[in-house]
Motif scaffolding. Sequence first.
Motif, PDB file in Angstrom:
ATOM      1  N   ARG A  55       0.822  -1.208   0.000  1.00  0.00           N
ATOM      2  CA  ARG A  55       0.000   0.000   0.000  1.00  0.00           C
ATOM      3  C   ARG A  55       0.860   1.265   0.000  1.00  0.00           C
ATOM      4  NH1 ARG A  55      -5.576  -1.100   1.512  1.00  0.00           N
ATOM      5  NH2 ARG A  55      -5.706   0.945   2.502  1.00  0.00           N
ATOM      6  N   SER A  56       1.943   1.284   0.762  1.00  0.00           N
ATOM      7  CA  SER A  56       2.777   2.480   0.828  1.00  0.00           C
ATOM      8  C   SER A  56       3.582   2.707  -0.454  1.00  0.00           C
ATOM      9  CB  SER A  56       3.711   2.424   2.041  1.00  0.00           C
ATOM     10  OG  SER A  56       4.691   1.425   1.879  1.00  0.00           O
ATOM     11  N   HIS A  57       3.792   1.646  -1.234  1.00  0.00           N
ATOM     12  CA  HIS A  57       4.529   1.772  -2.488  1.00  0.00           C
ATOM     13  C   HIS A  57       3.603   1.785  -3.711  1.00  0.00           C
ATOM     14  CE1 HIS A  57       7.908   0.755   0.104  1.00  0.00           C
ATOM     15  NE2 HIS A  57       8.674   1.259  -0.833  1.00  0.00           N
ATOM     16  N   GLY A  58       2.304   1.734  -3.503  1.00  0.00           N
ATOM     17  CA  GLY A  58       1.356   1.762  -4.616  1.00  0.00           C
ATOM     18  C   GLY A  58       1.413   0.538  -5.501  1.00  0.00           C
ATOM     19  N   ILE A  59       1.726  -0.609  -4.934  1.00  0.00           N
ATOM     20  CA  ILE A  59       1.846  -1.847  -5.711  1.00  0.00           C
ATOM     21  C   ILE A  59       0.501  -2.575  -5.710  1.00  0.00           C
ATOM     22  CG2 ILE A  59       2.964  -4.113  -5.791  1.00  0.00           C
ATOM     23  CD1 ILE A  59       5.479  -2.723  -4.792  1.00  0.00           C
ATOM     24  N   THR A  60       0.049  -2.947  -6.898  1.00  0.00           N
ATOM     25  CA  THR A  60      -1.247  -3.615  -7.034  1.00  0.00           C
ATOM     26  C   THR A  60      -1.130  -5.135  -7.099  1.00  0.00           C
ATOM     27  OG1 THR A  60      -1.159  -3.368  -9.443  1.00  0.00           O
ATOM     28  CG2 THR A  60      -2.273  -1.624  -8.192  1.00  0.00           C
ATOM     29  N   GLY A  93       2.748  -2.046 -11.973  1.00  0.00           N
ATOM     30  CA  GLY A  93       1.949  -1.342 -10.974  1.00  0.00           C
ATOM     31  C   GLY A  93       2.788  -0.737  -9.870  1.00  0.00           C
ATOM     32  N   ALA A  94       4.103  -0.975  -9.893  1.00  0.00           N
ATOM     33  CA  ALA A  94       4.967  -0.407  -8.855  1.00  0.00           C
ATOM     34  C   ALA A  94       5.341   1.014  -9.239  1.00  0.00           C
ATOM     35  CB  ALA A  94       6.230  -1.250  -8.701  1.00  0.00           C
ATOM     36  N   ARG A  95       5.398   1.882  -8.248  1.00  0.00           N
ATOM     37  CA  ARG A  95       5.812   3.267  -8.469  1.00  0.00           C
ATOM     38  C   ARG A  95       7.302   3.378  -8.271  1.00  0.00           C
ATOM     39  NH1 ARG A  95       2.203   6.296  -4.379  1.00  0.00           N
ATOM     40  NH2 ARG A  95       0.227   5.460  -5.013  1.00  0.00           N
ATOM     41  N   GLY A  96       7.951   4.093  -9.140  1.00  0.00           N
ATOM     42  CA  GLY A  96       9.359   4.387  -8.944  1.00  0.00           C
ATOM     43  C   GLY A  96       9.464   5.544  -7.970  1.00  0.00           C
ATOM     44  N   GLY A  97      10.671   5.963  -7.679  1.00  0.00           N
ATOM     45  CA  GLY A  97      10.807   7.145  -6.845  1.00  0.00           C
ATOM     46  C   GLY A  97      11.601   6.870  -5.603  1.00  0.00           C
ATOM     47  N   SER A  98      11.161   7.416  -4.505  1.00  0.00           N
ATOM     48  CA  SER A  98      11.895   7.373  -3.254  1.00  0.00           C
ATOM     49  C   SER A  98      12.114   5.954  -2.758  1.00  0.00           C
ATOM     50  CB  SER A  98      11.125   8.160  -2.195  1.00  0.00           C
ATOM     51  OG  SER A  98      11.714   7.985  -0.935  1.00  0.00           O
ATOM     52  N   ASP A  99      13.302   5.742  -2.207  1.00  0.00           N
ATOM     53  CA  ASP A  99      13.601   4.445  -1.600  1.00  0.00           C
ATOM     54  C   ASP A  99      13.127   4.377  -0.166  1.00  0.00           C
ATOM     55  OD1 ASP A  99      16.797   4.108  -3.272  1.00  0.00           O
ATOM     56  OD2 ASP A  99      14.800   3.491  -3.889  1.00  0.00           O
ATOM     57  N   GLU A 100      12.658   5.484   0.368  1.00  0.00           N
ATOM     58  CA  GLU A 100      12.192   5.511   1.750  1.00  0.00           C
ATOM     59  C   GLU A 100      10.868   4.766   1.862  1.00  0.00           C
ATOM     60  OE1 GLU A 100      13.610   6.724   4.610  1.00  0.00           O
ATOM     61  OE2 GLU A 100      15.342   6.830   3.299  1.00  0.00           O
ATOM     62  N   ILE A 101      10.746   3.967   2.874  1.00  0.00           N
ATOM     63  CA  ILE A 101       9.518   3.219   3.133  1.00  0.00           C
ATOM     64  C   ILE A 101       8.739   3.963   4.186  1.00  0.00           C
ATOM     65  CG2 ILE A 101       8.576   1.068   4.042  1.00  0.00           C
ATOM     66  CD1 ILE A 101      11.075  -0.326   3.007  1.00  0.00           C
TER      67      ILE A 101
END
Length: 145
Positions: A55-60, A93-101
């Motif tokens: 959910r925090s990484h926008g993965i479906t 479906g994964a968002r690229g971007g920040s490596d911070e969780i």
Amino acid sequence: MATVELRFSAQPEHVRTARLVAAAVARRAGVDEAVLDEVRLAVGEACSRAVGLHRSHGITAPVSVVLTEEEKAFSIEVGDAVPEPGSAPATPGARGGSDEIEGDGEDEMGLAVISGLVDDVEVRSGADGGTIRMSWPTALAGVRS
């Protein structure tokens, strides 16, 4: 070697179902009754962690749970599709971007709880996602030793 596989969308309400299935399969595999609550709690923590990461990484992609009955042990692998920080997203479906969780402290707390519940636990991560593998001896392991 008997195997049960679950895949569920990253929704918190599905974690309870995974816990119930894990406990039922563990019981059938011969895991000691006194340990079943630990199995339920550990699976709940691992699945909640995977759901939160998705959910925090926008993965479906769905969360996966593989329950395996071996000759002397019962193991559970909970997999997420969150790439290891620094690797390219490998999942549609994964968002690229920040490596911070988001909720990184919660992630570490969940892993600490799992480590406290399970003697044999392994946490892996890679470009395709992460896996928490937990295992418990079965009642037959003590008889066959």
